[in-house]
Every structure is written in structure tokens, then in C-alpha cells.
Design a protein around this motif. Structure first.
Motif, short mmCIF file in Angstrom:
data_model
loop_
_atom_site.label_atom_id
_atom_site.label_comp_id
_atom_site.label_asym_id
_atom_site.label_seq_id
_atom_site.Cartn_x
_atom_site.Cartn_y
_atom_site.Cartn_z
N VAL A 155 0.86 -1.18 0.00
CA VAL A 155 0.00 0.00 0.00
C VAL A 155 0.89 1.23 0.00
N THR A 156 0.43 2.29 -0.62
CA THR A 156 1.17 3.55 -0.60
C THR A 156 0.19 4.70 -0.60
N ARG A 157 0.70 5.87 -0.36
CA ARG A 157 -0.09 7.09 -0.47
C ARG A 157 0.69 8.07 -1.34
N ILE A 158 0.03 8.58 -2.35
CA ILE A 158 0.68 9.46 -3.32
C ILE A 158 0.45 10.91 -2.90
N ALA A 159 1.54 11.65 -2.82
CA ALA A 159 1.46 13.07 -2.48
C ALA A 159 2.06 13.89 -3.62
N GLN A 160 1.63 15.13 -3.73
CA GLN A 160 2.24 16.03 -4.71
C GLN A 160 3.68 16.30 -4.29
N ARG A 161 4.57 16.31 -5.26
CA ARG A 161 5.99 16.44 -4.95
C ARG A 161 6.28 17.69 -4.13
N LYS A 162 5.56 18.76 -4.37
CA LYS A 162 5.81 20.00 -3.65
C LYS A 162 5.50 19.87 -2.16
N ASP A 163 4.67 18.86 -1.80
CA ASP A 163 4.28 18.68 -0.41
C ASP A 163 5.20 17.72 0.34
N VAL A 164 6.07 17.01 -0.38
CA VAL A 164 6.90 15.97 0.23
C VAL A 164 8.18 16.58 0.78
N SER A 165 8.50 16.25 2.04
CA SER A 165 9.73 16.74 2.67
C SER A 165 10.45 15.56 3.30
N SER A 166 11.56 15.84 3.93
CA SER A 166 12.31 14.80 4.63
C SER A 166 11.47 14.12 5.70
N LEU A 167 10.49 14.83 6.24
CA LEU A 167 9.66 14.26 7.29
C LEU A 167 8.71 13.18 6.78
N ASP A 168 8.66 12.99 5.45
CA ASP A 168 7.85 11.93 4.89
C ASP A 168 8.61 10.62 4.74
N SER A 169 9.90 10.64 5.05
CA SER A 169 10.65 9.39 5.12
C SER A 169 10.26 8.67 6.40
N PHE A 170 10.31 7.33 6.38
CA PHE A 170 9.70 6.59 7.47
C PHE A 170 10.63 6.30 8.65
N GLY A 171 11.83 6.92 8.65
CA GLY A 171 12.53 7.04 9.91
C GLY A 171 11.75 7.96 10.84
N ASN A 172 10.80 8.67 10.26
CA ASN A 172 9.93 9.58 11.01
C ASN A 172 8.59 8.94 11.34
N LEU A 173 8.52 7.61 11.26
CA LEU A 173 7.30 6.87 11.57
C LEU A 173 7.66 5.69 12.45
#
Length: 694
Positions: free
Chosen positions: A421-439
Motif C-alpha cells: 500500500v502507498t499514499r501518493i502526495a504532490q511532490r511540492k508537499d513531500v519533505s524529509s519528514l515523509d521518510s519513514f525514519g519519522n514513523l
């Protein structure tokens, strides 16, 4: 043989039956001009307003019926002579039910006679009754068996005494090559795919066929149509079909019944006592616009006359809840460890191989032709699982970071009984905090009397007052919140250059208290350790001694660096803010937390955000009782690294073994550590999510 319906009180068994079927009643009309054929569903009640159907000037009525037909009158009339006609009033209602299914069409009969003031007969209405049993059945009691006509099948209730069927998102792939998620296909290509679907059974009993013009239809709402699909067996014998793998065409024994384009379809009535099996698959996980509940309906339609639509006279409904995606914490048993091999991470890889082999788990190395130089296995994906009484399998959540590892979760993990499963975000909204070391996710906790037996998800965001901070993208946060069973906690992580919660916290198993400890990075603990070294005469002991090309730095130099001290005071305040949140949201005491001696420094190029001054020991991998910890290269005392000695002392008290892995050049210098470069698939919880008290 007819029986006369008297004016005596309603028998107790009929009172009970009326109460049981109050929610399943329908209005029926009488016709004194010609006999009528009526199809009756066992377990429901026919209601006839006797006054509305009566000829003009009617004052009395009488009712006769065959023995398998039960009748009562509401309100109960005053008792007079046993066989006398009953006074008719405007509220007189005849309630009809039947106790068994018919063997033949119209094998039961009921008549209502109407009389004038002086008991002259004004009309006789005759009903020819055919009774059928119809039930759309699911595993509403969650024991893995589709029981017959569970009274709770049409609703959902959480908890150990709850009810309601469970549906899995069919997000794995029966193929290993040219793969496509099963939920993306409008057909079944392998019989093995059926075990990922929830069984649903149409049970019927009655005559060989329905009366002319009647039909059964299965239907879903437009709002549910994007979330579910239904297949059926072509015939009762189809459920015994054993089919080989099919790659070129769908299996013909399992036709599609309902999907986003077909909201309603007629289904066969098989006659006599019969079952038809259906297979229900979920197409999407709960999310902001979908609460996870799905209703599937079966209706019996009655013909009016040629050229006019049929009308529903009975509907049975089964409710499913789509199983949530569930994360697994460090305290669960590992199954498989994942790392990347790159041209420059030999020391790291060697240390990881030794650790995993010592721990006795499987190791999956993603080689460079697959990772294309992207070493951050933790950041690309998060392992979880989905569960139901009939099936359970792991599901990987693919992050929207989309580095060069972006194809790994789909191409290498998706397969039979391994979902994606994945969730697609607009590239402009994606930051380092979307990497899953942050989850991350906590072990099970109890907070102010509320149990979280599956733990709580933890994410990092910008500080609440920040206007320009980075945040985890909304589509991922919405997805995590919608799973319900691991209520998320938001921490402040934007103070870090990379911005991941795994840079300052982790969980390890423990034999006592809450069965785990929260480990927090602590500059205060770091300075306390270094001051102790100085007081013991080791002020000239050097960090990074012999680590090329780094310049060694003494304990005295660290303690005398006022700027570094000020930066770490700021970092400690950020961590303390998170400490207070974690204590409150996880119900922790100070005794449940261990402070690890770690220093940070601020990077002006990143907007005065923090980075680890030496390898960040909290950023570790937890494999049962074995910990893989970044080698800190701290000052040596009597030939031993003081930081390693402190870690071993702190973890040894919990029965945990520390292995220090050299990740300095290949990870630390790139602002990551052991945890960032690895990932672990773990066993699922024993606790069943549907038993959660919500």
C-alpha cells in the motif's frame, strides 16, 4: 385444512415472534375480487390493514388459514364467542408469519371474510402463500466460520463481545512476475486468491423455483462501490473445483457479481435447500473519506405487472469492516532484516551480517543494482500487516519520499500473501519528514485506564507554533489516523536537519514494569558523562581518536566549547518537550525512560537545525535481546570507549546485548545511522484488532 383464527388473546409464542420480526415486516394488501399469490420470507411478518382492504359497509371479519400459517390480530379484539366474526375497526391489523419453508408453490392458504352489520357476507379475500428461507450470511461472530443468519450480521461493534464481519484489502499479488495487485484486477486468476477474500454465503430453502417474476438481486451503494468487489461460485459444485495456475484468462467458475460499474445484479435462486458461496474483497484501506464500513445487500423483488419495475419486499444486509493496516513495534519478534549493499558500506554491512547471524534471523540484502545507491532502507518503507479470522499477511507501506529505492517495495516485496500500500502526495508537499525514519510505533500501553494493546503510532511534525516548518504530508497522516487501532501521537522533530523521530528516541524490550523502556537521546546525560571523565582525570581522552580523516577532540575541548554547550541546551529543551508529550500520551513514568549520552550540533546551512555530533546511539536496530548500535568512537578510558561502556551498562541491566557497528563514513557522515539503513519485518501481535475497545 383450515384453522379458524379466534378472538382470544395472542399466544405468547406469537408475541415473542412478533417482537423478533418487528424490524422485518412489510405491508400486504387484500383483494376480495380475485385470489392473490404472495411470497413470504421466513422470519418476517406480513401486515394487513383489514379496514383499508375491506368492502364498503364492512363491520366484521373472520380469518382462516392452513396450520403452518400463524396469524394474530392487533389490537387484540374483545373476547366473545369463539367462532363469531370479529368487529372491524379502522386500526385492525392482521399479522401473518409462517414457521417453515414451502415444498411447493402456493402450498399454504389464508382467507379473510368481511361481513355487514347483520353478518351478511360482503367479500372473501384469499391469499395463496409460498414461504421461503433466505439469508445472506457472513462470519459475524469472527470465529472463521460463516454461521447461519446471525442476528448481528447487519452491524459492527468493537470489542471482545462485539460483532460484524471483517474484510481484507486484497493488496497482495498471486503473481511473482509481471505482477499486479489482486485488487487491481476484475477477475480471479488463481484459486489461491480466494483465501484473501471474506466468504459470504447465500442460503435458501423453499420450492424448486420462485413464483413467476420474483427474483433475487445483490446490490451495493454508490458510496461503497469503490471499496469492494464481490465474486461468486458459478454453481454449488464450483466450490469444489481445483484449478491449476491460470495466467492468460480469468477463472470462469468465479464470475464477478458487483464492482464499481455494476452496483446491482440478479443472483440465482437454487431451489429446495441450497447454498451459494460468494467471495468479498476489499479494494482500499480506511482513510479520511472512508470509515472502513461496507454494506452488501440481498433483496427479493416482487413483480407488479409487465412493463413496470419490480419492488423489493425483503432485504437482508451484511456489514463488513475493512481491516486496518497495523504497524509492529521493536518488542515483537523479528522475522527478517533488510539492508542495502553499496560500494562504500562494507564495514556497516559486515557488522549487520554478524549481528543478524548471531541473532538467528533471516537477512535480505538489497544489492546496488536494485537500490541504485540509495542506502536508506528505513526511510523508503514501513512493515505492517493486516488480519482477519480467515487470513493474515504482511503489508508494506511505501513512503512518498520516492528515492532510488522507490521500486523496491513493489518489485521485491509484493507477491503472494505479501501486500503493498502507498499514499501518493504532490511532490511540492513531500519533505524529509515523509521518510519513514519519522514513523515509529510504541509497544502496548495503558494510559489513564485506556488500553492501547497494539501500541500508538508516533510521527514527527513541525512545532505547533511554527509557520514555515516541515510536516509529514497530509495524505500519509490522514491514512495513519484512519486506521483507528493505533491512535497516532505527533512529536516535534523539525528541529533536526533530517527531522526524524528515530534520531532522538526508540523502544527496547524490558523484563519488568511495562515490558519496555523508552530510550531518549540526552545532551544532559552526555555532558554529565564527560564531566565525570574530566573529574576522574581523563580530560585529555580523545573522541574520534584514530578515526581517519576526523580530527580527534579531547573531553576538555568539548566541555570548554561554550557554543556547543548552548546548542545542546537548545536540543535538550526540544527533546524535553517531546519527553513530556510521550510521558502523557504513553502513560510513562521517569522510571520507564532511559537517557542516552548523545550530543548534537547545529547546522547553519540547514536553518540552525541539529545533527548528531558523534554517531547517534539511539538510532539502533532491535533484534530481540540483541541491539545493533552505531559505534560512537568516544573517548577511551583504560582502552575502552566510555560511551560504549555506558551503553552496555544501561542496556545490560535489561538483559540486552550491545553490538557496536561502524557506520561512521557510510551513514553517520550522510546524516543517518544504523536504524536509518536497516528495516525489520516482525511477527504480528497476538491481540486481535477487532477486540479493541474503541
Amino acid at each position: 385444512m383450515f384453522q379458524q383464527v379466534s378472538q382470544t388473546s395472542v399466544p405468547e409464542f406469537l408475541k415473542r415472534r412478533r417482537a423478533e420480526t418487528a424490524e422485518h415486516s412489510r405491508t400486504c394488501r387484500l383483494d376480495t375480487e380475485s385470489p392473490q399469490g404472495v411470497l413470504h420470507v421466513i422470519g418476517t411478518t406480513l401486515k394487513i390493514n383489514l379496514n383499508r382492504s375491506a368492502p364498503p359497509s364492512s363491520k366484521f371479519f373472520s380469518v382462516k388459514c392452513t396450520p403452518s400459517v400463524q396469524c394474530s390480530i392487533s389490537p387484540p379484539p374483545q373476547e366473545t364467542s369463539h367462532l363469531s366474526p370479529i368487529p372491524l375497526n379502522k386500526n385492525s391489523v392482521l399479522l401473518i408469519s409462517m414457521s417453515r419453508a414451502s415444498e411447493h408453490e402456493h402450498d399454504c392458504k389464508l382467507s379473510v371474510r368481511y361481513y355487514a352489520e347483520k353478518k351478511e357476507l360482503l367479500g372473501n379475500a384469499i391469499l395463496h402463500l409460498t414461504a421461503v428461507e433466505i439469508s445472506l450470511d457472513v462470519d459475524a461472530d469472527r470465529d472463521g466460520v460463516v454461521e447461519k443468519n446471525n442476528p448481528n450480521k447487519g452491524s459492527w461493534k468493537w470489542g471482545p463481545d462485539g460483532h460484524g464481519a471483517i474484510l481484507l484489502v486484497n493488496c497482495d499479488s498471486e503473481r511473482t512476475y509481471w505482477k499486479e495487485q489482486d485488487s487491481k484486477k476484475n477477475h480471479i486468476t488463481k484459486v489461491s486468491d480466494l483465501k484473501d477474500m471474506s466468504p459470504m454465503v447465500l442460503r435458501t430453502r423453499g420450492p424448486a423455483k420462485l413464483p413467476e417474476g420474483y427474483k433475487l438481486t445483490m446490490h451495493i451503494s454508490q458510496s461503497d462501490a469503490e471499496s469492494v468487489r464481490v465474486f461468486r461460485t458459478r454453481s454449488p459444485e464450483a466450490k469444489n473445483t481445483i484449478s491449476n495456475f491460470v495466467y492468460s484468462s480469468p477463472l470462469k467458475d468465479y464470475p464477478l457479481v458487483l464492482n464499481s460499474e455494476v452496483l446491482s445484479q440478479e443472483v440465482p435462486y437454487l431451489g429446495h435447500e441450497a447454498e451459494m458461496k460468494f467471495y468479498v474483497e476489499g479494494l482500499r484501506f480506511p482513510d479520511k473519506d472512508f470509515n472502513g464500513l461496507i454494506s452488501i445487500n440481498l433483496s427479493l423483488l416482487e413483480p407488479i405487472c409487465t412493463g413496470l419495475p419490480e419492488t423489493p419486499i425483503f432485504t437482508d444486509t451484511a456489514v463488513f469492516r475493512v481491516a486496518p493496516w497495523i504497524m509492529t513495534p521493536n518488542t515483537l519478534q523479528p522475522v527478517e532484516v533488510f539492508v542495502c549493499s553499496t560500494s562504500d558500506n562494507f564495514k556497516f554491512l559486515k557488522g549487520m551480517i554478524n549481528l543478524v547471524n548471531k541473532s538467528g534471523y533471516k537477512l535480505k540484502v538489497c544489492h546496488e543494482y536494485l537500490n541504485r545507491g540509495d542506502r536508506w532502507m528505513q526511510d523508503e518503507l514501513e512493515f505492517g500487516y493486516i488480519d482477519s479470522p480467515h487470513q493474515r499477511f504482511p503489508v508494506v507501506l511505501d513512503s512518498p519520499r520516492d528515492g532510488k529505492l522507490q521500486d523496491f517495495p513493489y518489485n521485491e516485496l509484493l507477491g503472494p500473501d505479501f501486500g503493498y500500500v502507498t499514499r501518493i502526495a504532490q511532490r511540492k508537499d513531500v519533505s524529509s519528514l515523509d521518510s519513514f525514519g519519522n514513523l515509529e510505533v510504541s509497544p502496548p500501553v495503558t494510559v489513564n485506564g485506556k488500553n492501547y494493546p497494539l501500541g500508538r503510532i508516533i510521527i514527527g511534525v513541525a512545532f505547533p507554533t511554527a509557520t514555515q516548518g516541515r510536516n509529514m504530508t497530509k495524505v500519509v497522516q490522514d491514512f495513519l489516523w484512519a486506521q483507528t487501532v493505533q491512535e497516532p501521537i505527533a512529536l516535534f522533530s523539525d528541529w533536526l536537519t533530517v527531522g526524524h523521530v528515530d534520531e532522538f528516541m526508540t523502544f527496547v524490550p524490558a523484563p519488568d514494569r511495562k515490558r519496555f523502556r523508552l530510550l531518549l537521546a540526552s545532551p544532559d546525560a552526555g555532558y554529565k558523562l564527560f564531566r565525570g571523565l574530566k573529574n576522574d582525570g581523563h580530560g585529555q581522552a580523545k573522541m574520534f581518536d584514530g578515526l581517519k580523516p576526523e580530527e580527534a577532540i579531547t573531553v576538555d575541548d568539548i566541555l570548554n566549547n561554550k557554543s556547543l554547550q548552548a546548542e545542546n541546551n537548545y536540543v535538550q529543551s526540544c527533546i524535553d518537550w517531546n519527553r513530556d508529550v510521550l510521558k502523557k500520551e504513553l502513560g510513562l513514568d521517569d522510571e520507564d525512560i532511559i537517557d542516552l549520552p548523545i550530543l548534537f550540533q547545529l547546522n547553519g546551512e540547514s536553518g540552525l537545525r541539529a545533527e548528531a555530533f558523534f554517531p547517534d546511539m539511539v538510532n539502533m536496530i532491535v533484534l530481540g535481546k540483541n541491539l545493533g548500535i552505531p559505534k560512537p568512537f568516544g573517548p577511551k578510558v583504560n582502552g575502552r570507549c566510555a560511551l560504549e561502556a555506558e551503553m552496555c551498562s544501561l542496556m545490560g541491566g535489561l538483559g540486552l546485548s550491545c553490538t557496536f557497528i561502524d557506520d561512521y563514513a557510510s551513514y553517520h557522515k550522510l546524516l543517518g545511522e544504523v536504524h536509518c539503513g536497516s528495516n525489520v519485518r516482525r511477527e504480528p501481535f497476538d491481540f486481535k484488532w477487532w477486540n479493541l475497545e474503541v
